[in-house]
Scaffold this active site. Structure first.
Site, PDB file in Angstrom:
ATOM      1  N   SER A  10       0.434  -1.595  -0.010  1.00 48.77           N
ATOM      2  CA  SER A  10      -0.018   0.063   0.229  1.00 48.77           C
ATOM      3  C   SER A  10       0.589   1.145   0.251  1.00 48.77           C
ATOM      4  CB  SER A  10      -1.157   0.080   1.430  1.00 48.77           C
ATOM      5  OG  SER A  10      -1.271   1.330   1.020  1.00 48.77           O
ATOM      6  N   HIS A  35      -1.334  -1.543  -4.021  1.00 51.92           N
ATOM      7  CA  HIS A  35      -2.515  -0.721  -4.050  1.00 51.92           C
ATOM      8  C   HIS A  35      -2.237   0.852  -4.257  1.00 51.92           C
ATOM      9  CE1 HIS A  35      -6.110  -1.208  -1.127  1.00 51.92           C
ATOM     10  NE2 HIS A  35      -5.820  -0.155  -0.921  1.00 51.92           N
ATOM     11  N   ASP A  37      -4.233   4.219  -2.448  1.00 53.94           N
ATOM     12  CA  ASP A  37      -5.345   4.817  -1.433  1.00 53.94           C
ATOM     13  C   ASP A  37      -6.072   5.664  -1.820  1.00 53.94           C
ATOM     14  OD1 ASP A  37      -6.302   2.307   0.515  1.00 53.94           O
ATOM     15  OD2 ASP A  37      -4.389   2.846   1.453  1.00 53.94           O
ATOM     16  N   MET A  39      -8.461   8.940  -0.650  1.00 55.17           N
ATOM     17  CA  MET A  39      -9.363   9.509   0.010  1.00 55.17           C
ATOM     18  C   MET A  39      -9.428  10.879  -0.625  1.00 55.17           C
ATOM     19  SD  MET A  39      -8.136   7.639   3.640  1.00 55.17           S
ATOM     20  CE  MET A  39      -6.548   5.984   3.196  1.00 55.17           C
ATOM     21  N   HIS A  68      -7.678   1.655  -5.129  1.00 51.62           N
ATOM     22  CA  HIS A  68      -8.610   1.175  -3.694  1.00 51.62           C
ATOM     23  C   HIS A  68      -9.872   3.510  -3.847  1.00 51.62           C
ATOM     24  CE1 HIS A  68      -9.335   0.570   1.006  1.00 51.62           C
ATOM     25  NE2 HIS A  68     -11.231   1.082   0.393  1.00 51.62           N
ATOM     26  N   MET A  70     -11.622   5.181  -1.516  1.00 51.32           N
ATOM     27  CA  MET A  70     -12.413   5.524  -0.155  1.00 51.32           C
ATOM     28  C   MET A  70     -13.193   7.370  -0.318  1.00 51.32           C
ATOM     29  SD  MET A  70     -10.295   4.011   1.808  1.00 51.32           S
ATOM     30  CE  MET A  70      -8.411   4.357   1.125  1.00 51.32           C
ATOM     31  N   MET A 141     -12.541  -4.578   4.157  1.00 54.94           N
ATOM     32  CA  MET A 141     -12.441  -3.755   4.990  1.00 54.94           C
ATOM     33  C   MET A 141     -10.995  -4.534   6.168  1.00 54.94           C
ATOM     34  SD  MET A 141     -11.610  -0.624   4.225  1.00 54.94           S
ATOM     35  CE  MET A 141     -10.037  -0.132   4.342  1.00 54.94           C
ATOM     36  N   PHE A 147      -6.194   5.645   7.845  1.00 53.09           N
ATOM     37  CA  PHE A 147      -4.898   5.621   8.175  1.00 53.09           C
ATOM     38  C   PHE A 147      -4.389   4.097   7.885  1.00 53.09           C
ATOM     39  CE2 PHE A 147      -7.023   8.940   9.998  1.00 53.09           C
ATOM     40  CZ  PHE A 147      -6.624  10.398   9.628  1.00 53.09           C
ATOM     41  N   GLY A 149      -1.279   1.245   9.866  1.00 52.62           N
ATOM     42  CA  GLY A 149      -0.869   1.524  10.764  1.00 52.62           C
ATOM     43  C   GLY A 149      -1.320   1.320  11.776  1.00 52.62           C
ATOM     44  N   ASP A 179      -7.555  -5.395   3.057  1.00 49.88           N
ATOM     45  CA  ASP A 179      -6.997  -4.207   3.933  1.00 49.88           C
ATOM     46  C   ASP A 179      -7.090  -4.001   5.090  1.00 49.88           C
ATOM     47  OD1 ASP A 179      -5.365  -2.001   3.092  1.00 49.88           O
ATOM     48  OD2 ASP A 179      -7.361  -1.072   1.858  1.00 49.88           O
TER      49      ASP A 179
END
Ligand code: DX5
Ligand code: ZN
Length: 225
Positions: A10, A35, A37, A39, A68, A70, A141, A147, A149, A179
């Site tokens: 990611s 991957h 992300d 957002m 992905h 979001m 998910m 986020f 971590g 994920d």
């Protein structure tokens, strides 16, 4: 029967100031998927990348690029990510109406791309008629969007199994991507519950030796001996 499993780094956990170098680095490890992300600060409480970043890295990536999204109203932006060179356009079940999802699948297919449908940890798979829609991927998910971590939510594992059982009944078995919080402590378990793509952010990029961390994960889900 467990399937071949792909590890998808990611890029949210990589250095955002040098994405091309980061992509070239992970490509040199022999990754198959990246991957990304996306957002918007509305659907998820964070801001990340746009289509411009995806088109900038595309020439440096042999891998499949898995975007992905979001986003609220993801159907408004999907074409931008298709043009940018994404291979998978993955949208959230919580963010799109059934009718828009069906037209989005047509748009994605007409462009030779693949559709993923993502589910937050608390969203049941039954909110989308997956056997009617037949997306090319289902993303389960195991953290809430936002986020890298965060802690892996083990309570979602039954949903991973449910997705794999539900979808293996169809002729075409879509990818089942997991994920959030994936690391060496859960990768094999996810494989045995039917996952086929494991996204990994911090467990790769924040480790002392990211290449070794990627290879360890890959070996952990490799062919059963
Ligand atoms: C979270 C993102 C994930 C994130 C995963 O909203 O969708 O892709 O980057 O990061 P880790 O593997 O660190 O949980
Ligand atoms: Zn993601």
């Amino acid at each position: 029967v467990s399937r071949n499993v792909t590890i998808a780094p990611s890029m949210l956990s990589a250095d955002h100031g040098k994405m091309i170098e980061e992509v070239m680095k992970v490509e040199s490890w022999g990754v198959d998927w990246l991957h990304i992300d996306i957002m918007d600060g509305r659907f998820a409480p964070n801001l990340t990348f746009g289509p411009g970043m995806v088109s900038s890295i595309r020439p440096y990536a042999r891998s499949i690029i898995d975007c992905h999204l979001m986003l609220s109203e993801p159907e408004k932006f999907a074409s931008r990510f298709i043009e940018a060179g994404a291979d998978y356009i993955t949208v959230h079940a919580e963010a799109i109406r059934d009718s828009a999802l069906i037209s989005l699948h047509n748009e994605v297919r007409e462009n030779g791309k693949k559709l993923g449908v993502a589910f937050k940890p608390a969203t049941p798979l039954s909110t989308v008629d997956l056997s009617f829609l037949e997306p090319e991927m289902v993303l389960v998910m195991t953290v809430n969007p936002g986020f890298s971590g965060q802690k892996f939510m083990a309570e979602v594992i039954p949903k991973v199994r449910e997705a794999s059982e539900l979808l293996s009944k169809n002729d075409r078995s879509p990818e089942i991507e997991i994920d959030g919080g994936v690391d060496m402590s859960n990768a094999t378990l996810l494989k045995h519950n039917g996952a086929s793509v494991l996204v990994a952010g911090n467990s790769i990029f924040k480790s002392k030796d990211p290449e070794q961390a990627f290879k360890d994960l890959k070996r952990a889900v490799g062919p059963d001996i």
